[in-house]
Enzyme design. Structure first.
Site, PDB file in Angstrom:
ATOM      1  N   LYS A 143     -15.206  13.840 -13.392  1.00 20.58           N
ATOM      2  CA  LYS A 143     -15.691  15.144 -13.852  1.00 20.58           C
ATOM      3  C   LYS A 143     -15.455  15.334 -15.353  1.00 20.58           C
ATOM      4  O   LYS A 143     -16.238  16.013 -16.031  1.00 20.58           O
ATOM      5  CB  LYS A 143     -15.031  16.276 -13.069  1.00 20.58           C
ATOM      6  CG  LYS A 143     -15.230  16.168 -11.555  1.00 20.58           C
ATOM      7  CD  LYS A 143     -16.687  16.080 -11.139  1.00 20.58           C
ATOM      8  CE  LYS A 143     -16.853  15.207  -9.896  1.00 20.58           C
ATOM      9  NZ  LYS A 143     -18.244  14.927  -9.514  1.00 20.58           N
ATOM     10  N   GLU A 230     -10.202  24.186 -16.853  1.00 13.77           N
ATOM     11  CA  GLU A 230     -11.413  24.887 -17.276  1.00 13.77           C
ATOM     12  C   GLU A 230     -11.144  26.372 -17.204  1.00 13.77           C
ATOM     13  O   GLU A 230     -10.502  26.837 -16.262  1.00 13.77           O
ATOM     14  CB  GLU A 230     -12.578  24.591 -16.310  1.00 13.77           C
ATOM     15  CG  GLU A 230     -13.517  23.513 -16.755  1.00 13.77           C
ATOM     16  CD  GLU A 230     -14.645  23.275 -15.752  1.00 13.77           C
ATOM     17  OE1 GLU A 230     -15.065  24.232 -15.065  1.00 13.77           O
ATOM     18  OE2 GLU A 230     -15.073  22.125 -15.655  1.00 13.77           O
ATOM     19  N   HIS A 265     -16.644  26.486  -0.253  1.00 14.30           N
ATOM     20  CA  HIS A 265     -17.264  25.394  -1.017  1.00 14.30           C
ATOM     21  C   HIS A 265     -18.312  24.618  -0.245  1.00 14.30           C
ATOM     22  O   HIS A 265     -18.722  23.540  -0.657  1.00 14.30           O
ATOM     23  CB  HIS A 265     -16.200  24.448  -1.587  1.00 14.30           C
ATOM     24  CG  HIS A 265     -15.205  25.168  -2.451  1.00 14.30           C
ATOM     25  ND1 HIS A 265     -15.587  25.918  -3.533  1.00 14.30           N
ATOM     26  CD2 HIS A 265     -13.868  25.287  -2.369  1.00 14.30           C
ATOM     27  CE1 HIS A 265     -14.524  26.467  -4.089  1.00 14.30           C
ATOM     28  NE2 HIS A 265     -13.464  26.106  -3.391  1.00 14.30           N
ATOM     29  N   ARG A 322     -27.086  11.695  -5.996  1.00 15.46           N
ATOM     30  CA  ARG A 322     -27.623  11.365  -4.672  1.00 15.46           C
ATOM     31  C   ARG A 322     -28.771  12.325  -4.347  1.00 15.46           C
ATOM     32  O   ARG A 322     -28.988  13.316  -5.038  1.00 15.46           O
ATOM     33  CB  ARG A 322     -26.532  11.563  -3.617  1.00 15.46           C
ATOM     34  CG  ARG A 322     -26.037  13.015  -3.584  1.00 15.46           C
ATOM     35  CD  ARG A 322     -25.173  13.358  -2.389  1.00 15.46           C
ATOM     36  NE  ARG A 322     -24.897  14.778  -2.317  1.00 15.46           N
ATOM     37  CZ  ARG A 322     -23.952  15.430  -2.993  1.00 15.46           C
ATOM     38  NH1 ARG A 322     -23.164  14.777  -3.823  1.00 15.46           N
ATOM     39  NH2 ARG A 322     -23.798  16.736  -2.862  1.00 15.46           N
TER      40      ARG A 322
HETATM   41  C1  MV4 Z   1     -15.827  26.867 -11.298  1.00 12.79           C
HETATM   42  C2  MV4 Z   1     -15.903  28.225 -10.966  1.00 12.79           C
HETATM   43  C3  MV4 Z   1     -15.678  29.137 -11.949  1.00 12.79           C
HETATM   44  N1  MV4 Z   1     -15.368  28.719 -13.194  1.00 12.79           N
HETATM   45  N2  MV4 Z   1     -15.541  26.508 -12.546  1.00 12.79           N
HETATM   46  C4  MV4 Z   1     -16.218  25.161  -6.885  1.00 12.79           C
HETATM   47  C5  MV4 Z   1     -16.490  23.797  -6.404  1.00 12.79           C
HETATM   48  C6  MV4 Z   1     -16.664  22.958  -7.605  1.00 12.79           C
HETATM   49  N3  MV4 Z   1     -17.906  22.254  -7.463  1.00 12.79           N
HETATM   50  C7  MV4 Z   1     -16.660  23.870  -8.762  1.00 12.79           C
HETATM   51  N4  MV4 Z   1     -16.400  25.186  -8.283  1.00 12.79           N
HETATM   52  C8  MV4 Z   1     -16.265  26.226  -9.118  1.00 12.79           C
HETATM   53  N5  MV4 Z   1     -16.021  25.913 -10.407  1.00 12.79           N
HETATM   54  C9  MV4 Z   1     -15.307  27.421 -13.451  1.00 12.79           C
HETATM   55  N6  MV4 Z   1     -15.000  27.042 -14.694  1.00 12.79           N
HETATM   56  C10 MV4 Z   1     -16.193  28.567  -9.665  1.00 12.79           C
HETATM   57  C11 MV4 Z   1     -16.370  27.568  -8.731  1.00 12.79           C
HETATM   58  C12 MV4 Z   1     -16.660  28.021  -7.401  1.00 12.79           C
HETATM   59  C13 MV4 Z   1     -17.885  27.804  -6.837  1.00 12.79           C
HETATM   60  C14 MV4 Z   1     -18.863  27.087  -7.499  1.00 12.79           C
HETATM   61  C15 MV4 Z   1     -20.066  26.871  -6.925  1.00 12.79           C
HETATM   62  C16 MV4 Z   1     -20.317  27.383  -5.668  1.00 12.79           C
HETATM   63  C17 MV4 Z   1     -19.366  28.079  -4.987  1.00 12.79           C
HETATM   64  C18 MV4 Z   1     -18.136  28.294  -5.553  1.00 12.79           C
HETATM   65  C19 MV4 Z   1     -17.186  29.008  -4.855  1.00 12.79           C
HETATM   66  C20 MV4 Z   1     -15.975  29.223  -5.426  1.00 12.79           C
HETATM   67  C21 MV4 Z   1     -15.707  28.720  -6.707  1.00 12.79           C
END
Ligand code: MV4
Length: 536
Positions: A143, A230, A265, A322
């Site tokens: 990442k 982050e 998630h 993918r």
């Molecule tokens: C984040 C975020 C807020 N701020 N990054 C969740 C899984 C991973 N793929 C990244 N995720 C997140 N990253 C920052 N800087 C909030 C999430 C997140 C989220 C992102 C996409 C879809 C659903 C989510 C549910 C909770 C938190």
């Protein structure tokens, strides 16, 4: 094996002899091994069949009777039911490809789809891996490397650390880095994605414990404990751009998918287009996605995920190297067969989809991921035999399913049983069709999340499109465990009566053939037949 360079040139020679002009760089694929199961295995095989390409299925012990096995032209046993003994066995997959004479492998999603060793092993075995190169998979698997690639391509990333936290930093040095990123922040696993090994830190006092917890979780989940920071966005939307890329540097980004409705998630509903994306934002998201893909020399289908803030600013989140579960919503609004294009670019064809038209959505599409889960009991998996299955159909409905009546949903894998996709000229029509399709959908024998979808699609939040990645967990908590009620099914009752009748007549016929049969149906015999059928 039809996979060596010599056999490929033989193929070209044969094509030329048959009168087809040889196309530069194109080495036709003849037989694809699909290294997956369930709905995605069938989806990939459908694309192959449309292209006149042979299909090879693989299966584990419990999947011997699975629909994907019967759909394929031929099928091979891999091993035990646990994925580690079957769908994750690179050695056995390559052995099957060799025995079946496959010249290409499609990994689907999950299992080995983002495993660079598998992609490399396919190449070394002379097989075409229908997906990106191992280098792109490896790069995007980190990442922090992915963030760096995006940043270098001029695409905004969420403010954070430049790379992984260096091992051996003192607590004070870690706190100093965190202070520069700002609170609240997220501790994320370098090898992560999908929320594993992620921790929110609201106050500096909680930092050290969160870093330790995230590192430990990442270490056991990914075998790599490195983490980075982050800044945490508070109510972001999750919006992603599908793209296709060929071997000649052409990258085509598609209209966005909105995937903010998630539970722990896991995506629950996806749609295209997003209610909040303007034509201008769409162009900027698409250009950013294409820039990232070009910067890493990407080929095949891929997806760039973005977080979009309330003010419309967007940030690169990660790249999925993918084909994704939710690819059908993009297919429905663009008319493009993404899987067929994956196969075509893998055999060296240049991408010829119209870049302008795939950025303009035709109508609206919504997907519900239907799981064998009991939403009334905290979405507990509900494996078991499907006794009765009536699939929805009609205008605007697409169902990609990996199960059928009589099949036992195994406990060993993800419990998604189908994807229901509705298309409409407008979002409203797509929602109405989805609700109609859900009401037609009957699955007996296991619990499914169909009643849960009936509820969400009726919520005000969903209709207004007023949701972000935090919404579903919140509105679920507000319901405080009220049961999701299944719509009454007149059709279900009719089916029971019809089945009972059929059984009764069959019994009658058998009786007539041997002894003298009663000529009239006694009500008790009917009831008996219904009870017997109902119990099966
Ligand atoms: C984040 C975020 C807020 N701020 N990054 C969740 C899984 C991973 N793929 C990244 N995720 C997140 N990253 C920052 N800087 C909030 C999430 C997140 C989220 C992102 C996409 C879809 C659903 C989510 C549910 C909770 C938190």
């Amino acid at each position: 094996m039809a996979t060596s360079p010599s056999s490929r040139s033989r193929d070209r020679a044969a094509a030329a002899a048959a009168g087809a002009p040889p196309r530069p760089g194109v080495s036709p694929i003849h037989k694809v091994l699909v290294a997956n199961r369930g709905e995605i295995a069938i989806r990939v095989m459908r694309a192959c069949r449309d292209l006149g390409i042979g299909t090879v299925a693989v299966y584990s012990d419990c999947d011997r009777p699975a629909p994907h096995v019967r759909y394929a032209d031929e099928a091979y046993h891999l091993g035990g039911s646990p994925a580690a003994e079957s769908y994750l066995r690179i050695d056995r997959l390559l052995d099957v490809a060799h025995r079946a004479g496959a010249d290409a492998v499609h990994p689907g999603y999950g299992f080995l789809a983002e495993n660079e060793d598998f992609a490399a092993a396919c190449h070394h075995a002379g097989l075409v891996f229908i997906g990106p190169g191992p280098d792109a998979i490896a790069l995007m698997g980190s990442k922090t490397a992915a963030r760096e690639a995006a940043r270098a391509a001029g695409v905004p990333v969420v403010p954070g650390t430049d790379g992984p936290l260096a091992p051996g930093l003192s607590e004070a040095e870690v706190a100093e880095l965190a202070g520069r990123v700002g609170y609240p922040l997220l501790v994320k696993a370098v090898a992560g994605g999908g929320g594993k090994g992620m921790r929110t830190v609201a106050h500096p006092a909680d930092l050290a414990a969160a870093v330790r917890a995230a590192m430990s979780e990442a270490g056991s989940a990914f075998g790599e404990s490195a983490v980075y920071f982050e800044r945490k966005l508070l109510r972001p939307r999750h919006i992603e751009i599908q793209l296709l890329a060929d071997a000649y540097g052409t990258v085509v980004p598609f209209v966005e998918r909105e995937c903010s409705i998630q539970r722990r998630h896991q995506k629950v509903i996806e749609e295209s287009p997003s209610m909040v994306v303007t034509a201008d934002l769409r162009r900027r998201l698409a250009a950013s996605a294409a820039a990232v893909a070009r910067a890493v020399g990407y080929t095949s289908a891929g997806t760039i995920e973005f977080l979009v803030d309330e003010d419309g600013s967007f940030y690169f989140l990660e790249m999925n190297t993918r084909l994704q579960v939710e690819h059908p919503v993009t297919e429905m609004v663009t008319g493009v067969d993404l899987v067929q294009w994956q196969v075509r670019v893998a055999q060296g064809e240049p991408l010829t989809v119209d870049a302008e038209s795939v950025l303009r959505p035709n109508g609206h599409a919504i997907e519900c991921r239907i799981y064998a889960e009991d939403a009334d009991h905290n979405f507990m998996p509900s494996p078991g035999r499907i006794l009765c299955l009536h699939a929805p159909a009609g205008p605007g409905i697409r169902r990609d399913s990996g199960v059928e009546a009589g099949f036992e949903v195994p406990i060993f894998y993800d419990s998604m049983i189908s994807k229901l996709v509705a298309w409409g000229e407008t979002r409203q029509q797509a929602i109405a069709r989805m609700r109609r399709a859900l009401s037609e959908y009957e699955v007996r024998g296991i619990k499914t999340t169909i009643p849960f979808f009936q509820w969400i699609l009726g919520t005000e939040e969903f209709h207004a499109g007023a949701f972000d990645t935090t919404s579903l967990d919140r509105i679920l908590a507000e319901r405080k465990g009220q049961p999701f009620v299944e719509a009454p099914h007149a059709a279900a009752d009719l089916a029971v009566v019809a089945t009972a009748l059929r059984a009764w007549f069959r019994a009658q016929r058998a009786a007539t053939a041997t002894v003298s049969a009663p000529t009239t149906a006694s009500p008790s015999a009917w009831r008996q037949a219904a009870r017997l059928e109902g119990r099966r």
